[in-house]
Structures are given as structure tokens and as C-alpha cells.
Design a protein around this motif. Sequence first.
Motif, short mmCIF file in Angstrom:
data_model
loop_
_atom_site.label_atom_id
_atom_site.label_comp_id
_atom_site.label_asym_id
_atom_site.label_seq_id
_atom_site.Cartn_x
_atom_site.Cartn_y
_atom_site.Cartn_z
N MET A 143 -0.88 -2.27 14.47
CA MET A 143 0.07 -1.34 13.84
C MET A 143 0.80 -0.50 14.87
SD MET A 143 1.40 0.07 11.07
CE MET A 143 0.37 -0.17 9.62
N GLU A 144 0.10 -0.01 15.90
CA GLU A 144 0.73 0.87 16.89
C GLU A 144 1.88 0.16 17.61
OE1 GLU A 144 -2.48 0.26 16.64
OE2 GLU A 144 -3.19 2.18 15.79
N LYS A 154 6.64 -6.75 -1.02
CA LYS A 154 6.64 -6.93 0.42
C LYS A 154 7.49 -8.13 0.84
CE LYS A 154 3.43 -7.67 4.29
NZ LYS A 154 1.99 -7.84 4.66
N THR A 189 7.75 -3.44 9.29
CA THR A 189 6.52 -2.63 9.30
C THR A 189 6.85 -1.15 9.42
OG1 THR A 189 5.23 -4.43 10.30
CG2 THR A 189 4.35 -2.19 10.53
N ARG A 194 8.12 0.35 6.21
CA ARG A 194 7.09 0.48 5.18
C ARG A 194 6.06 1.56 5.50
NH1 ARG A 194 7.54 -3.43 1.54
NH2 ARG A 194 5.44 -3.14 0.69
N ASN A 195 6.17 2.14 6.71
CA ASN A 195 5.16 3.13 7.08
C ASN A 195 5.74 4.42 7.67
OD1 ASN A 195 2.29 1.74 6.84
ND2 ASN A 195 3.71 0.19 7.63
N ASP A 245 3.97 5.26 4.34
CA ASP A 245 2.53 5.10 4.54
C ASP A 245 1.88 4.06 3.63
OD1 ASP A 245 2.70 7.10 6.45
OD2 ASP A 245 2.29 8.69 4.98
N THR A 246 2.46 2.85 3.58
CA THR A 246 1.82 1.80 2.78
C THR A 246 0.58 1.25 3.48
OG1 THR A 246 3.13 0.04 3.83
CG2 THR A 246 4.06 1.11 1.86
N GLY A 247 0.50 1.45 4.80
CA GLY A 247 -0.63 0.93 5.55
C GLY A 247 -0.56 -0.56 5.80
N GLU A 248 0.54 -1.20 5.40
CA GLU A 248 0.68 -2.65 5.55
C GLU A 248 1.44 -2.99 6.83
OE1 GLU A 248 1.06 -4.00 0.87
OE2 GLU A 248 2.87 -3.52 2.00
N THR A 249 0.98 -4.04 7.48
CA THR A 249 1.74 -4.57 8.62
C THR A 249 2.43 -5.86 8.18
OG1 THR A 249 -0.09 -5.91 9.46
CG2 THR A 249 0.08 -3.64 10.27
#
Length: 382
Positions: free
Chosen positions: A276-277, A321, A354, A357-358, A363-367
Motif C-alpha cells: 500500500m505504501e 472496484k 489505489t 480509493r484511499n 480509506d477503502t483499504g483496498e489496493t
Amino acid sequence: MIRRLISVLLLSILALPVAAETKSMPLNMTQGVTRVSQQVYGLHMTIFYICVVIGIIVFGIMFWAIIHHRKSRGAVAASFHESTKVEILWTIIPFVILIAMAIPATTTLLAMEDTSESDITIQVTGSQWKWHYNYFNEDVDFYSLLATSSAQIKNERDKRENYLLEVDRPLVLPIGKKIRFLITSQDVIHSWWVPAFAVKKDANPGFINEAWTRIDKPGIYRGQCAELCGKDHGFMPIVVIAKSQDDYDSWLTATKATQQAAYEEEQRLLSMQMPMEELMALGKKTYLARCSMCHQPTGAGLPGAFPALAGQGVSIDPAKKLEHISVVVHGRKGTAMQAFGPQLSLKELAAVITYERNAWGNDTGETVQAAEVQAVLNGKEL
């Protein structure tokens, strides 16, 4: 007195071409760096001097007649209805002048349109608001985007020398070769214009226009889109770098190697799970460079023009998504949303989706991974 004045004016006009050759007129047309551009400049100056001479003769005769046939000198106007000789003269003289102008003009226009026997063919495709260059038979293609930062545009930083006339990837061409351009558009009408080459052709969606150039000396030449094509029309520059044949060959080899390495990297990514980062860092950079002009850096969009991404729409719906990926990859027909699939790498596409979406509290937490983007590009679902 009048004769002396006319003589001085005529001598001044005859001296203008010499002065123009020794020192370029600052408000005049660009002379250019190609043979055709020199022909265009020569045609421009020839017709300009013809018009100047006509103006001097016509106004000279008019003022001479006004002065020498004024009422205070006892002049009496002649009374006649028509003169066949005068009518024949003012018909024949303009006809001869137009023929004299048409011959060099036709020669120049024919030279400008002759794209036969070209050494290199490049397809130029305009889209809102960038250029795409495709080198035929070389497996080299890329997008060229404005390199001027938004901070300069917003007056947050000092403007550089080539403000709004700099790109991230310039068109590179060899000197001494005839280069044929096939010019078209992906969306609206654009116009590919490089003054130094005397090349200005409209890019029409669904049509292909042809142009050509042969550059005589190395250098950096700049141009712009010359057609009002939307809100970012002023942010669509053209930069051409002309190189010697050896330098061009070296650039072509290096570019092919870079594109091959990028392809191999994308294939490697298909079996990877990026953290994610890393996705968020690259996604932010890509979003600010490609998406923020329309959707704004905060994701708030522009009401009535570009939808918001923060807190609404496909960006926050877990069930949408794949739709989100499809919109970014394929665009939306009938809207200003472009298809970024051909423009960005798999890694950049996965990262920017990504990020959307975050970021901004979504903040969906999805990649989104490269394999998911590839599946949508191929028209498949995982």
C-alpha cells in the motif's frame, strides 16, 4: 517637391529587401530552419513588397491629384461618364499582378504538400491535452506532456525561460532526412504547429492530414497547438529536438531499450503484490501530474464539469472496484474523461487507482494490483 518625395520613397522601398536580409525584422514572420520555411518567408516578403509598392503608387497618385487639382488653384473637374481605356487598364494591371503573385505561391504550396519519398514516417495524434508520437517501423511511441509545473502556472514559483513551451518527452528527429507526419486526433480538433518548420496542420478526429519537413541544422524548436481545443488549450506545447544522424540513432537505440525494459518490468509486476505504501506514494505523484487539473488536488472535482472523487462515486464503493479501474483505463465516452490505459504504465495505473480509493478520507483499504489492471485492459475480469 512631390517628384522628389516619390523618388525618395521608391528608393527606400527598394532598399528594404537588403535591410531585411542583413537584420531580421522583430515583428516579421519567422524565417525558419528548413528549405520550405525559407520559401514561405520569401513568398511572404515578395507579396509584402508588391503590396507596399501598389500602396505607394496608388496613394502617391491620389495625393498628387488632390494637391495639383485643388479648387484654390482654379482646377475644374472634368465632365465625362466613362473611359474604355481606363477600364481596360484597371482590369489588365490587377490581373497581371495576381498572376505574378500566383506563380511563386503555387510553387511553394506544391512543395509544402509533397510528402512523397519520405525517409521517416511519424504519426502525430492530438488529445486533450497532449500529443502522442508513433515512429512507424521502429516500435517507438510515447506521449508528450507539458512540463511546466502547476506552481509556476499559479504564480507560486518563478516562471522559467520556456514557460508553457516545455515538455517531458520531446519529439526527436534527425537532420537531413525527409520526415512525413500523419496528423490526426483522438477527440476534438487540434492543430500541430511548429513555426520554424512552416508546418501547421489540423488534427481532425477520424481523418489523417499529411505534412513533412527536412531540418537543415540541429537545435531545439518549439511550437503549440494552434486550435482552440478546450480549457487547457494553452497547455499543449510542442518541442522538437533535431539531432545529427549518429545522435539520433543512439537516441533511438536507447529509447527502444528503455521501452523494452519497461515492458519486462510490467510483466514481472503481474505476479507481484505491491504494498500500500508504495502504491500510495506513486499514486499521489501520478494523480497530481495527470488527474488533478480536472478533479483538483483535493479530489473535490469541478461541479458541473468534473465529478468529485472524494467521499463519493466509484472511488468509495467496494462493489465498483472493477468499474473504477475500467473508467480510468478506458475513459468514458461522451465526457472529458480520457482513456489512460494507453498513456500510463500498469504500475502507474494500479497506483493512481489505489490512491483515489484511499486518499481524502476515502480509506477503502483496498489496493489495486497490476494484474487487475491488465485483466481490464484485456477485457477480462479476475
